[in-house]
Design a protein around this motif. Structure first.
Motif, short mmCIF file in Angstrom:
data_model
loop_
_atom_site.label_atom_id
_atom_site.label_comp_id
_atom_site.label_asym_id
_atom_site.label_seq_id
_atom_site.Cartn_x
_atom_site.Cartn_y
_atom_site.Cartn_z
N ASP A 261 0.83 -1.20 0.00
CA ASP A 261 0.00 0.00 0.00
C ASP A 261 0.87 1.25 0.00
O ASP A 261 0.76 2.11 -0.88
CB ASP A 261 -0.91 -0.03 1.23
CG ASP A 261 -1.81 1.19 1.35
OD1 ASP A 261 -1.82 2.01 0.40
OD2 ASP A 261 -2.49 1.33 2.36
N ARG A 262 1.75 1.36 1.00
CA ARG A 262 2.60 2.54 1.11
C ARG A 262 4.02 2.14 1.48
O ARG A 262 4.24 1.16 2.17
CB ARG A 262 2.06 3.51 2.18
CG ARG A 262 0.74 4.15 1.80
CD ARG A 262 0.39 5.28 2.78
NE ARG A 262 -0.90 5.86 2.47
CZ ARG A 262 -1.41 6.92 3.09
NH1 ARG A 262 -0.73 7.50 4.09
NH2 ARG A 262 -2.60 7.39 2.75
N ARG A 263 4.95 2.99 1.02
CA ARG A 263 6.36 2.84 1.35
C ARG A 263 6.81 4.08 2.12
O ARG A 263 6.48 5.20 1.73
CB ARG A 263 7.21 2.67 0.09
CG ARG A 263 6.95 1.38 -0.68
CD ARG A 263 7.63 1.43 -2.04
NE ARG A 263 7.66 0.14 -2.70
CZ ARG A 263 6.67 -0.35 -3.42
NH1 ARG A 263 5.54 0.33 -3.56
NH2 ARG A 263 6.78 -1.54 -3.98
N TYR A 264 7.57 3.86 3.18
CA TYR A 264 8.09 4.97 3.99
C TYR A 264 9.60 4.84 4.11
O TYR A 264 10.13 3.73 4.18
CB TYR A 264 7.50 4.92 5.41
CG TYR A 264 6.04 5.30 5.50
CD1 TYR A 264 5.66 6.59 5.88
CD2 TYR A 264 5.04 4.36 5.24
CE1 TYR A 264 4.31 6.93 6.00
CE2 TYR A 264 3.70 4.70 5.36
CZ TYR A 264 3.35 5.98 5.73
OH TYR A 264 2.02 6.32 5.84
N PRO A 265 10.32 5.97 4.16
CA PRO A 265 11.75 5.90 4.47
C PRO A 265 11.95 5.56 5.94
O PRO A 265 11.06 5.75 6.77
CB PRO A 265 12.25 7.31 4.14
CG PRO A 265 11.07 8.18 4.32
CD PRO A 265 9.88 7.36 3.91
N PHE A 266 13.13 5.07 6.27
CA PHE A 266 13.45 4.65 7.63
C PHE A 266 13.14 5.75 8.65
O PHE A 266 12.60 5.47 9.73
CB PHE A 266 14.93 4.27 7.69
CG PHE A 266 15.40 3.84 9.06
CD1 PHE A 266 14.96 2.66 9.62
CD2 PHE A 266 16.31 4.62 9.77
CE1 PHE A 266 15.40 2.25 10.87
CE2 PHE A 266 16.76 4.22 11.03
CZ PHE A 266 16.31 3.03 11.57
N ALA A 267 13.45 6.98 8.31
CA ALA A 267 13.25 8.08 9.26
C ALA A 267 11.79 8.31 9.60
O ALA A 267 11.47 8.96 10.61
CB ALA A 267 13.86 9.37 8.70
N ASP A 268 10.87 7.78 8.78
CA ASP A 268 9.44 8.01 8.98
C ASP A 268 8.73 6.79 9.56
O ASP A 268 7.51 6.64 9.40
CB ASP A 268 8.78 8.42 7.65
CG ASP A 268 9.19 9.81 7.20
OD1 ASP A 268 9.72 10.58 8.04
OD2 ASP A 268 8.99 10.13 6.02
N ILE A 269 9.44 5.93 10.24
CA ILE A 269 8.80 4.76 10.86
C ILE A 269 7.65 5.14 11.79
O ILE A 269 6.59 4.50 11.75
CB ILE A 269 9.85 3.90 11.59
CG1 ILE A 269 10.61 3.06 10.56
CG2 ILE A 269 9.21 3.00 12.64
CD1 ILE A 269 11.74 2.21 11.13
N PRO A 270 7.75 6.19 12.62
CA PRO A 270 6.60 6.56 13.45
C PRO A 270 5.35 6.86 12.61
O PRO A 270 4.24 6.46 12.98
CB PRO A 270 7.08 7.79 14.21
CG PRO A 270 8.56 7.62 14.29
CD PRO A 270 8.95 7.00 12.97
N ALA A 271 5.53 7.54 11.48
CA ALA A 271 4.40 7.85 10.61
C ALA A 271 3.82 6.58 9.99
O ALA A 271 2.60 6.45 9.81
CB ALA A 271 4.82 8.83 9.51
N ALA A 272 4.68 5.62 9.65
CA ALA A 272 4.22 4.36 9.07
C ALA A 272 3.36 3.59 10.07
O ALA A 272 2.31 3.04 9.73
CB ALA A 272 5.41 3.51 8.64
N ILE A 273 3.79 3.57 11.33
CA ILE A 273 3.01 2.87 12.37
C ILE A 273 1.69 3.59 12.60
O ILE A 273 0.64 2.96 12.75
CB ILE A 273 3.83 2.78 13.67
CG1 ILE A 273 5.04 1.87 13.46
CG2 ILE A 273 2.96 2.24 14.82
CD1 ILE A 273 5.98 1.80 14.65
N ALA A 274 1.73 4.93 12.63
CA ALA A 274 0.49 5.70 12.84
C ALA A 274 -0.51 5.43 11.72
O ALA A 274 -1.71 5.30 11.97
CB ALA A 274 0.82 7.19 12.92
N TYR A 275 -0.03 5.33 10.49
CA TYR A 275 -0.93 5.05 9.36
C TYR A 275 -1.55 3.68 9.50
O TYR A 275 -2.77 3.51 9.34
CB TYR A 275 -0.16 5.16 8.04
CG TYR A 275 -0.96 4.70 6.85
CD1 TYR A 275 -2.10 5.38 6.45
CD2 TYR A 275 -0.58 3.57 6.13
CE1 TYR A 275 -2.85 4.95 5.36
CE2 TYR A 275 -1.31 3.13 5.04
CZ TYR A 275 -2.46 3.83 4.66
OH TYR A 275 -3.19 3.39 3.59
#
Length: 317
Positions: free
Chosen positions: A288-302
């Motif tokens: 569905d979505r790809r996130y860079p390593f620095a955005d792991i908190p945003a990936a979990i929130a999504y």
């Protein structure tokens, strides 16, 4: 090395990037340079320490394991003295659910027993999307015995991480698959190979005329009575997710032999079987979505919002 750590339970904002010691593999472990990871519901449950009773094993006041991340794909950096199946430079994928997590970092020490060579036709991102979700689907579908080509299988939550694999796996074994999803995801679930698609916003699949030999409920939002209502004579159901503690207890206390809770435990054998199916073109992860390593908190929130279609992955720079 870099790693996302948390020292108190709470929202994704509690995660912070920090410098920590690079692990050294034990005799039965492999040191892997992480090139991609995926986010799972287990990550936000662990981060928040919920349900509360789980803290009895996770840590009553503070988490025992400070680095999340169960699914990883990467390259072997070094192997322990007892490891013979892997060598430096191998492309691998693994799951750390039963082994302290630690995947949201540059390196992680992985037991060889929960790792396999990466499918040759997948990228590292795609491979990282496989272990926990696909093995949960595999073990859930097989909870009551091997799927038979004549069986009618119902997948509830067919476009989530587990459900998207479950549809493909059931079709790979020749079953007739009915997939339950919401209106925006109807085309996606058809593309996964489902024979029949039910929109739960307009139709209650447990009240229809069709009955099923096997139900895999990846959401856990139906009661035991609902599931039995939809089963054919002699049918069985497996539940791999839960929307509430009450639903979990309902299955645990009233499920009996025909409605069972499934807690997946990944092994190399499972991953090797999945690799065969993936390389044969019968199963493919959907991202569905790809996130860079620095955005792991945003990936979990999504992912915690509950609207992800299939998998959410993280790429290391």
């Amino acid at each position: 090395m870099r790693a996302f750590v948390y020292e108190r339970y709470g929202p994704p904002e509690r995660l912070r990037m920090d410098e920590v010691d690079k692990p050294a593999p034990n005799a039965d472990q492999v040191l892997v340079k992480v090139l991609a990871a995926s986010v799972n519901a287990a990550d936000w449950h662990l981060l928040r320490g919920k349900p509360l009773f789980s803290r009895a094993t996770l840590g009553l006041l503070r988490p025992k394991h400070k680095i999340l991340g169960g699914d990883i794909a990467g390259q072997v950096e070094a192997v322990g003295s007892d490891v013979t199946r892997f060598t430096s430079g191998d492309a691998v994928y693994a799951n750390l659910l039963d082994h302290g997590y630690g995947g949201f970092a540059d390196y992680v020490a992985v037991p060889a027993a929960v790792m396999a060579l990466k499918p040759a036709n997948l990228s590292f991102e795609e491979a990282a999307a496989v272990p926990m979700a696909a093995v949960t689907a595999l073990q859930g579908l097989g909870r009551h015995g091997a799927i038979q080509p004549t069986q009618r299988v119902l997948i509830n939550g067919a476009t989530g991480g587990v459900g998207s694999f479950a549809v493909q796996l059931a079709k790979a074994y020749g079953a007739e698959v009915t997939a339950v999803t919401s209106t925006p995801n109807l085309d996606l679930v058809r593309s996964l190979g489902a024979d029949h698609v039910v929109d739960y916003t307009t139709t209650d699949v447990t009240r229809g005329e069709r009955r099923y030999d096997l139900i895999l409920d990846t959401v856990g939002n139906r009661s035991v009575a609902d599931l039995r209502q939809a089963l054919a004579e002699g049918g069985k159901a497996a539940v791999t997710g839960f929307t509430s503690v009450a639903k979990l207890l309902g299955v645990s206390l009233r499920g009996g032999k025909d409605v069972a809770q499934v807690q997946a435990h990944v092994t190399s054998r499972d991953l090797e079987l999945l690799s065969e199916l993936i390389e044969a073109g019968k199963v493919r992860p959907r991202i569905d979505r790809r996130y860079p390593f620095a955005d792991i908190p945003a990936a979990i929130a999504y992912l915690e919002q509950g609207h992800a279609k299939a998998k959410v992955v993280v790429t290391m720079p």
